[in-house]
Design an enzyme around this catalytic site. Structure first.
Site, short mmCIF file in Angstrom:
data_model
loop_
_atom_site.label_atom_id
_atom_site.label_comp_id
_atom_site.label_asym_id
_atom_site.label_seq_id
_atom_site.Cartn_x
_atom_site.Cartn_y
_atom_site.Cartn_z
N HIS A 249 10.38 14.74 20.13
CA HIS A 249 8.93 14.72 20.25
C HIS A 249 8.56 14.03 21.55
O HIS A 249 9.22 13.06 21.94
CB HIS A 249 8.28 13.99 19.07
CG HIS A 249 6.83 14.31 18.91
ND1 HIS A 249 5.85 13.63 19.58
CD2 HIS A 249 6.21 15.26 18.18
CE1 HIS A 249 4.67 14.15 19.26
NE2 HIS A 249 4.86 15.14 18.42
N GLU A 312 7.90 19.37 12.10
CA GLU A 312 8.17 20.78 11.81
C GLU A 312 9.35 20.97 10.85
O GLU A 312 9.44 22.01 10.20
CB GLU A 312 8.46 21.54 13.12
CG GLU A 312 7.35 21.46 14.14
CD GLU A 312 6.12 22.26 13.76
OE1 GLU A 312 5.75 22.23 12.57
OE2 GLU A 312 5.55 22.90 14.64
#
Ligand code: ACO
Length: 370
Positions: A249, A312
């Site tokens: 991320h 996700e």
């Protein structure tokens, strides 16, 4: 390839917002003044959307009135778009959704916002059903937003599915200046309408580095197949130069707090379900083995990069367990994030100015005219 931070605007502050705060060092997410842990599973999606919209439109609706207006907006959006949905159902769901949202009004008022908020919640189940040769199911204004969306997919009104989808929509409702929200704000900064900002958000969300990752997470789990094969599969993928979808991320240097909220929701769903629904518990065990192996291998291979699980990874498991096909995962994400895009677009319009950065020219200089 190493990048300087500038090419991805890493540390640039491009907006001031009251909508959400992402603390990447502590793994903390605040949405509309409350910590994610105090919202997910505790406040329904429509209440969180009402909090995000507060102060941004002419009228502030209390949560009950907001829920009623959103229910009515679902019915109106279905009426406006159901016929057009049949015409675009052959397209991948995100492309179809973008085409459908483009048919809605491009205003700046609360009615426009509610209609845009309703559209992906109503149209994603309809598109999935049309692609399965099933008739779409019309919304019901009297149901909770997530309960209605889950029912429009399967025709059943299971409370466990409604609760899990509600946690999901809340968890992804807003997340600082991510790529799709930035895109929505850039468009709003030109004084274009909310519909235009929503389409910008949808377009940016579609890419696999942003909201398009959870479909490939399912491909990875299917490719691995059994927990004992996880490490070898991951080593081979990384040798091949692939990225592991659902890991890494830009902002979080620790575990993404949304992953935990979603993992807990998947665990509750798996516990509530038994044999005829498929092996939800087995799928969860596989995912946990893949997560462990991936974290081990990424730490060994990239010791100077803090790569952890992101939102996700467990999104994929949750939406799969709810009966959404991987090709529609990003459209479900859009149903939640639409709340954030619309609020950011309004905030930008009310408090910001035209976003217009500069580029450094590195091409050839034109030869001087003879
Ligand atoms: N698997 C393997 N390696 C990775 C991964 C990953 N998932 N993520 C980052 N890396 C590596 C990169 O290859 C790069 O290594 P290098 O410098 O040796 O080439 C390094 O870590 C940094 O990569 P960047 O692309 O600079 O990091 P950035 O902050 O731009 O990337 C991103 C963030 C795009 C999310 C990245 O981690 C990624 O591609 N993850 C997989 C896709 C994914 O899960 N996306 C969903 C994100 S959550 C969301 O948007 C809702």
């Amino acid at each position: 390839m190493a990048h300087d931070g500038m090419s991805g605007l890493d540390d640039v502050i491009a907006a001031e917002t009251r909508l959400s705060a992402v603390d990447g060092q502590r793994g903390e997410l605040i949405i509309a003044g409350a910590r994610l842990e105090d919202l997910a599973g505790k406040a329904p999606f429509e209440a969180v959307a009402a909090r995000l919209f507060k102060g941004l439109f002419d009228t502030d609706l209390p949560p009950d009135a907001f829920a009623r207006r959103l229910g009515a907006a679902r019915v109106d959006a279905y009426r406006a778009l159901a016929t057009a949905a049949r015409g675009v159902a052959a397209m991948p769901p995100m492309d179809a959704l973008r085409a459908l949202v483009a048919r809605l009004a491009d205003g700046d008022d609360l009615d426009t916002a509610l209609s845009l908020l309703a559209a992906p919640a109503v149209m994603t189940p309809a598109l999935v059903r049309l692609r399965r040769d099933l008739p779409p199911i019309a919304p019901r204004a009297d149901l909770g937003h997530a309960a209605d969306m889950a029912r429009m997919l399967t025709g059943s009104d299971r409370a466990d599915a409604a609760a899990a989808l509600d946690v999901y929509l809340v968890t992804v409702s807003d997340h600082g200046l991510n790529a799709s929200t930035f895109a929505a704000r850039v468009v709003a900064s030109t004084w274009a309408g909310l519909g235009s900002s929503a389409i910008a958000g949808l377009s940016a969300l579609k890419g696999p580095l942003h909201g398009g990752a959870p479909g490939p997470v399912i491909e990875m789990l299917d490719g691995i197949g059994a927990p004992e094969r996880a490490a070898a599969w991951i080593e081979a993928a990384l040798d091949h130069g692939d990225r592991l979808m659902g890991f890494g991320h830009r902002i979080y240097k620790v575990r993404d707090p949304r992953a935990d909220a979603l993992k807990a929701a998947v665990q509750r769903l798996a516990a509530a379900r038994s044999a005829p629904d498929g092996d939800a518990a087995g799928r969860l065990a596989l995912a946990e083995a893949v997560e462990r192996a991936a974290l081990d291998i990424l730490r060994r291979r990239k010791p100077d990069r803090p790569l952890d699980v992101n939102v996700e990874f467990y999104t994929a498991l949750l939406l799969e367990a709810l009966g959404f096909p991987p090709e529609a995962f990003t459209a479900v994400f859009a149903a939640g994030r639409m709340a954030g895009w619309l609020a950011h677009a309004r905030e930008q319009r009310l408090t910001g100015r035209l976003i217009r950065p500069q580029s450094r020219y590195v091409g050839p200089r034109a030869a001087a005219a003879a």
